[in-house]
Design an enzyme around this catalytic site. Structure first.
Site, PDB file in Angstrom:
ATOM      1  N   HIS A 145       0.784  -1.242   0.000  1.00 57.02           N
ATOM      2  CA  HIS A 145       0.000   0.000   0.000  1.00 57.02           C
ATOM      3  C   HIS A 145       0.810   1.284   0.000  1.00 57.02           C
ATOM      4  CE1 HIS A 145      -0.085  -0.149   4.741  1.00 57.02           C
ATOM      5  NE2 HIS A 145       1.094  -0.429   4.228  1.00 57.02           N
ATOM      6  N   HIS A 146       2.152   1.215   0.050  1.00 62.54           N
ATOM      7  CA  HIS A 146       2.942   2.449   0.107  1.00 62.54           C
ATOM      8  C   HIS A 146       3.370   2.968  -1.264  1.00 62.54           C
ATOM      9  CE1 HIS A 146       3.114   2.423   4.411  1.00 62.54           C
ATOM     10  NE2 HIS A 146       3.774   1.288   4.479  1.00 62.54           N
ATOM     11  N   ALA A 147       3.346   2.130  -2.296  1.00 62.85           N
ATOM     12  CA  ALA A 147       3.855   2.534  -3.608  1.00 62.85           C
ATOM     13  C   ALA A 147       3.041   3.691  -4.180  1.00 62.85           C
ATOM     14  CB  ALA A 147       3.835   1.348  -4.573  1.00 62.85           C
ATOM     15  N   LYS A 148       3.744   4.663  -4.761  1.00 69.09           N
ATOM     16  CA  LYS A 148       3.107   5.840  -5.353  1.00 69.09           C
ATOM     17  C   LYS A 148       3.103   5.725  -6.876  1.00 69.09           C
ATOM     18  CE  LYS A 148       3.133   7.835  -1.224  1.00 69.09           C
ATOM     19  NZ  LYS A 148       4.102   6.984  -0.504  1.00 69.09           N
ATOM     20  N   ASP A 186      -0.733   5.132   2.878  1.00 69.15           N
ATOM     21  CA  ASP A 186      -0.608   6.440   2.226  1.00 69.15           C
ATOM     22  C   ASP A 186      -0.728   6.385   0.710  1.00 69.15           C
ATOM     23  OD1 ASP A 186       1.782   5.002   2.242  1.00 69.15           O
ATOM     24  OD2 ASP A 186       3.029   6.789   2.135  1.00 69.15           O
TER      25      ASP A 186
END
Length: 586
Positions: A145-148, A186
């Site tokens: 879930h952190h990858a942008k 995020d």
């Protein structure tokens, strides 16, 4: 003795699709790295030896392609992930800084294949849910879930969750995302921060903890305002405390938002005893969240996530796989290929410790009341036309970033956070005079070497593994620090690029004329030339290159009106044809 599985009373049978690719255990982030893909195979071994394969369909998903990944990620970032390997990584140093690859997110063999397996399982699980092929889809290799959009972060390279949600949005007008990882989700929140088609709800540790986002007041913006909810915890929360806030909040979310499908990120670093987590949930306390979300009967996509104590991760996910199929696994772990990992008791349960709970009932009730108040602002499920395409933050024009300030009563003192955001920090640089990139120069004082470390005015990002990590500073910060090695006894040095511009050469102090030794005859002749006004006077000799580059000790102090303007404010020299590369945002 056959492993024990006890049916759960009152539960209707669900059609469960379970995704697993045996290749996932062959990837390794590197020695000493806490993220270990082997945990997924350990979980699968428990699932098979408990006999859960009899109660669900097991699939090996087609790995996601580059084209499928670019539904969310940028083309350049996906292409970079597909090309970089440990062999050629030295040829992509700038790209590694740009995309935040390194440190927390290292380059390892098969990196792109690993991302493809993770994303493929989540996308295919979402597709089968949308086409009513199953009621629950499980992909423990997902949940990153952190990858942008164009950046790796927190062990995550490709955000399979966003890709899965985009697949669900093809068939469902609204999707609910719930995150019970110890870290804030995020990357998912950022992707859907401006739309009401996805509501994100994250329960996480907040305060001097990676990634540093997920504040209570982060509720979305523009059309997505009040559709991002964050519940920040302190250290040591227990099962009862977690349940006392999770169930009322999710109950109200379901009533207010009425999603067509739910995505549940089941990060197990919120369990007691995790290497990186600091909460105190037992396996059953964590699994209670899965059981409660499942009770609403909505299409459910269950994904993995964090979790760095492998034996606890595999236990918890195996137990939750059983819950998805309608059974509760027995406490005796059956024989399997990783049996010795579960010693010395060989029990399935992960119990809480005696860690102190810093979340007082008063604190939890106050946060819960604020979150529920945000939910009341929603007012009911939004009416969404199915032809609407969900917009991402990078695609939409952002609304006023200070809009929430209007909510503060005028007779109340503004918090220090807002006051600090209105003034420029000491040493902070703008884009126009950022240093270290191509022909941009650093104009910080070199007399004090310590000042160079703070020349950029940037704040080092807090890494997921340690608070001392400097990943995320970017190439500018690294170059500025390296620039101190070029200083000459505290004096400022001008480069060849600066000498080529149209500005007049630096005027040296008369005290510095002694740098070029002259005879008495030469000195008297120079004085005569200064006094003479004759047009036939012989021109003075050209100054040496090192004389021009030397800056006088008597020159004006940095910041004085007579100081030379920054290089970036002047026209680019014609000789410099190399284009400047974008500097990574801090």
């Amino acid at each position: 003795m056959a492993p024990e599985m006890m049916p759960i009373d009152g539960e209707s049978k669900k059609r469960v699709c379970y995704f697993f690719d045996s290749d996932v255990s062959g990837f390794h982030y590197g020695p000493g790295h806490p993220m270990k893909p082997t945990r997924i195979r350990m979980c699968h071994s428990l699932v098979m030896n408990y006999g859960l394969y009899k109660r669900m369909e097991i699939f090996r998903a087609k790995p996601a392609t580059k084209r499928e990944m670019t539904q969310f990620h940028s083309d350049e970032y996906v292409d970079f992930l597909s090309r970089i390997t440990p062999v050629n990584m030295n040829s992509y140093v700038k790209e590694q800084h740009k995309y935040n690859v390194g440190d927390d997110c290292p380059v390892f063999d098969g990196l792109f294949d690993y991302c493809s397996i993770s994303a493929g399982g989540s996308m295919e699980g979402a597709a089968r849910l949308s086409r009513d092929k199953c009621d629950i889809a499980i992909n423990w290799a997902g949940g990153l879930h952190h990858a942008k959009k164009s950046e790796a972060s927190g062990f995550c390279y490709v955000n399979d969750i966003v890709l899965g949600i985009l697949e669900l949005l093809r068939y469902h007008s609204r999707v609910l995302y719930i995150d019970i990882d110890v870290h804030h989700g995020d990357g998912v929140e950022e992707a859907f921060y401006t739309t009401d088609r996805v509501m994100t709800v994250s329960f996480h540790k907040y305060g001097e903890f990676f990634p540093g986002t997920g504040e209570l007041r982060d509720i979305g913006i523009g059309k997505g305002k009040h559709y991002a909810l964050n519940f920040p915890f302190r250290d040591g929360i227990t099962d009862d405390s977690y349940k006392s806030v999770f169930e009322p909040v999710i109950q109200q979310v379901m009533e207010s938002y009425d999603p067509g499908a739910i995505v549940l990120q089941c990060g197990t670093d919120s369990l007691s005893g995790d290497k990186l987590g600091c909460l105190n949930l037992s396996m059953r306390g964590h699994a209670n969240c899965v059981k409660f979300v499942k009770s609403f009967g909505k299409p459910l996509l269950m994904l993995g996530g964090g979790g760095y104590t492998m034996r606890n991760v595999s236990r918890c996910w195996a137990f939750e796989t059983g819950l998805a199929t309608g059974v509760e696994l027995g406490s005796e772990i059956p024989l399997n290929e990783y049996y010795e990992y579960f010693g010395p008791d060989y029990q399935l349960d992960v119990k809480s410790s005696n860690m102190e709970d810093m979340n007082s009932p008063a604190y939890l009730n106050r946060i819960k009341s604020i979150v529920l108040d945000h939910l009341r602002q929603v007012g009911g499920p939004p009416s969404v036309q199915m032809q609407d395409i969900p917009r991402l933050p990078i695609d939409d024009a952002m609304d006023d970033m200070n809009e929430d300030e209007d909510l503060i009563p005028p007779d109340v003192r503004r918090p220090q956070r807002l006051l600090d955001s209105r003034r420029q920090a000491d040493g902070e640089l703008s884009d126009s005079d950022d240093e270290g990139e191509d022909d941009r120069r650093n104009h910080a004082s070199h007399k004090n070497a310590d000042s160079m470390a703070h020349a950029t005015g940037r704040r080092a990002a807090v890494g997921i593994m340690s608070t001392g990590s400097t990943h995320g500073i970017g190439t500018s910060g690294a170059t500025a620090v390296a620039g101190t090695s070029g200083s000459n006894n505290g004096s400022s040095v001008r480069s060849d690029v600066e000498m080529k511009d149209n500005t007049p050469p630096v005027t040296r102090s008369p005290l510095r004329e002694t740098m070029v030794p002259k005879s008495p005859a030469d000195a008297s002749r120079d004085r005569a030339k200064v006094a003479s006004t004759s047009s036939t006077a012989q021109p003075s000799a050209q100054p040496r290159a090192d004389d021009v580059m030397d800056v006088s000790e008597d020159a004006p102090a940095p910041g004085s009106p007579s100081r030379r303007k920054p290089e970036a404010s002047l026209p680019k020299p014609a000789e410099s044809s190399k284009p400047s590369e974008p500097t990574k945002a801090s």
